[in-house]
Write a protein that holds these residues in place. Sequence first.
Motif, mmCIF file in Angstrom:
data_model
loop_
_atom_site.group_PDB
_atom_site.id
_atom_site.type_symbol
_atom_site.label_atom_id
_atom_site.label_comp_id
_atom_site.label_asym_id
_atom_site.label_seq_id
_atom_site.Cartn_x
_atom_site.Cartn_y
_atom_site.Cartn_z
ATOM 1 N N VAL A 175 0.881 -1.188 -0.083
ATOM 2 C CA VAL A 175 -0.040 -0.074 -0.077
ATOM 3 C C VAL A 175 1.096 1.371 -0.039
ATOM 4 O O VAL A 175 0.558 2.186 -0.795
ATOM 5 N N ALA A 176 1.869 1.296 1.037
ATOM 6 C CA ALA A 176 2.877 2.473 0.979
ATOM 7 C C ALA A 176 3.676 2.611 -0.353
ATOM 8 O O ALA A 176 3.741 3.804 -0.845
ATOM 9 N N ALA A 177 3.978 1.581 -1.255
ATOM 10 C CA ALA A 177 4.506 1.603 -2.191
ATOM 11 C C ALA A 177 3.943 2.276 -3.271
ATOM 12 O O ALA A 177 4.232 2.887 -4.086
ATOM 13 N N ARG A 178 2.485 1.909 -3.466
ATOM 14 C CA ARG A 178 1.613 2.622 -4.260
ATOM 15 C C ARG A 178 1.619 4.130 -4.140
ATOM 16 O O ARG A 178 1.355 4.653 -5.109
ATOM 17 N N VAL A 179 1.859 4.904 -3.149
ATOM 18 C CA VAL A 179 1.657 6.129 -2.900
ATOM 19 C C VAL A 179 3.107 6.824 -2.471
ATOM 20 O O VAL A 179 3.091 7.893 -2.034
ATOM 21 N N ALA A 180 4.254 6.076 -2.612
ATOM 22 C CA ALA A 180 5.445 6.527 -2.183
ATOM 23 C C ALA A 180 5.880 7.734 -3.365
ATOM 24 O O ALA A 180 5.484 7.736 -4.296
ATOM 25 N N PRO A 181 6.367 8.548 -2.595
ATOM 26 C CA PRO A 181 6.885 9.909 -3.498
ATOM 27 C C PRO A 181 7.853 9.290 -4.392
ATOM 28 O O PRO A 181 8.785 8.549 -4.280
ATOM 29 N N LEU A 182 7.770 10.156 -5.610
ATOM 30 C CA LEU A 182 8.663 9.832 -6.797
ATOM 31 C C LEU A 182 10.177 10.477 -6.402
ATOM 32 O O LEU A 182 10.243 11.240 -5.503
ATOM 33 N N GLY A 183 10.974 9.817 -7.061
ATOM 34 C CA GLY A 183 12.409 10.333 -6.703
ATOM 35 C C GLY A 183 13.210 10.470 -8.023
ATOM 36 O O GLY A 183 12.310 10.555 -9.133
ATOM 37 N N GLY A 184 14.537 11.047 -7.958
ATOM 38 C CA GLY A 184 15.068 10.999 -9.220
ATOM 39 C C GLY A 184 14.697 12.251 -10.050
ATOM 40 O O GLY A 184 14.206 13.412 -9.541
ATOM 41 N N ILE A 185 14.859 12.088 -11.506
ATOM 42 C CA ILE A 185 14.326 13.287 -12.422
ATOM 43 C C ILE A 185 13.055 13.547 -12.197
ATOM 44 O O ILE A 185 12.631 14.789 -12.227
ATOM 45 N N ALA A 186 12.135 12.695 -11.915
ATOM 46 C CA ALA A 186 10.656 13.124 -11.833
ATOM 47 C C ALA A 186 10.764 13.771 -10.764
ATOM 48 O O ALA A 186 9.673 14.802 -10.685
ATOM 49 N N ALA A 187 11.132 13.633 -9.557
ATOM 50 C CA ALA A 187 10.920 14.435 -8.425
ATOM 51 C C ALA A 187 11.473 15.828 -8.866
ATOM 52 O O ALA A 187 10.757 16.899 -8.335
ATOM 53 N N GLU A 188 12.468 16.018 -9.256
ATOM 54 C CA GLU A 188 13.222 17.173 -9.526
ATOM 55 C C GLU A 188 12.378 18.049 -10.577
ATOM 56 O O GLU A 188 11.981 19.313 -10.283
ATOM 57 N N SER A 189 11.634 17.355 -11.405
ATOM 58 C CA SER A 189 10.639 18.089 -12.531
ATOM 59 C C SER A 189 9.682 18.525 -11.683
ATOM 60 O O SER A 189 9.222 19.858 -11.965
ATOM 61 N N MET A 190 9.157 17.947 -10.864
ATOM 62 C CA MET A 190 7.939 18.288 -9.783
ATOM 63 C C MET A 190 8.294 19.288 -9.136
ATOM 64 O O MET A 190 7.509 20.260 -8.924
#
Length: 338
Positions: free
Chosen positions: A192-207
């Motif tokens: 369940v936690a994995a389904r809503v875990a924050p994105l990391g890497g390039i995707a997080a920086e873009s956000m």
Amino acid sequence: MTQTLTAGDDTPRPSHTPQTPASPQTPDALQADPVQVRAGSPESLLAIVPHLLGFVPQASLVVIGTEAPHDRIKVTLRYDLPDPPGAGVSADIAAHAVGVIGSQRLPTLVAVGYGPGSLVDPVAAALGAAAQRAGIDVLDILRVEDGHYWSYLCADEDCCPAAGTPFDPGVHSAAAAMGSAGNQVLADRAAVAARVAPLGGIAAESMRQATRRAERHAAQLLAKVRKSSRIGAARRLIAAEGLNAVGATIATYRAGGKYSTDYQIAWITVALRDLRVRDDAWARMDPAHADAHRRLWIDVTRRAQPGYVAAPAALLALAKCCYRQVTARCDSHRRSAR
């Protein structure tokens, strides 16, 4: 977690323009043709618990508050089992569970502990004692381990053997009924936690960059408000922009699509800080589009930046109340076993 469970329906609802938020609907207003699942035995109760939680519990105490008529499920609570066990922490868990159920004026509860007796026994005893002091009727307290269950309230060897009663929740008709209504069960809480875990890497920086742009846009709108002689009207215009963005994205997801840019998601997270926008998003939740709303708010929650997570996460929690109604009862011998 409070369970408001109703079946999906295709009843047309009045349309609402983004500038005019829909009136928030009460849970009862969302209920239509509810799917009734009767938990008439310990096996059927154990079959529906994972569907109430959305995952298979492990090392957990699950406490369910019910009300008349028909012992309808109203509140489902889950706690990690204390390890190592202790009287103090067990009493704290029991007090919290009984306090929540009492605050909802629910007259009965049923509980299930998942794990070895050394961990479940202390919390089960504390829960029973706390419920008795609060005047809450305990239908049953079960313990589950290795495909068997035991009852703390039944001493009849014929129906509650000391070796435990084997069961398979996945093959029970109650689980099939819940599953057919679209209530997905994940393997465990980590899934369940994995389904809503924050994105990391390039995707997080873009956000992060997109969120900064959305914040600057909001600041520009606020600057216009300060210069306006009609502050109330200007503020409504700001809310309307957020309402339009959220309404358009909901329509896209209902049609089977998804967001197209990070900025689209970023602006939604910023706009959701306005209570009018959050209320409108909640009011648009339709059982006929439950999966679309879950997809949307999972996407937004995972991409929301610190400080903006709470609103989409709350909407996701509402969307995951799967619009079904569950009726639960325990066998009469459970009641008399007390």
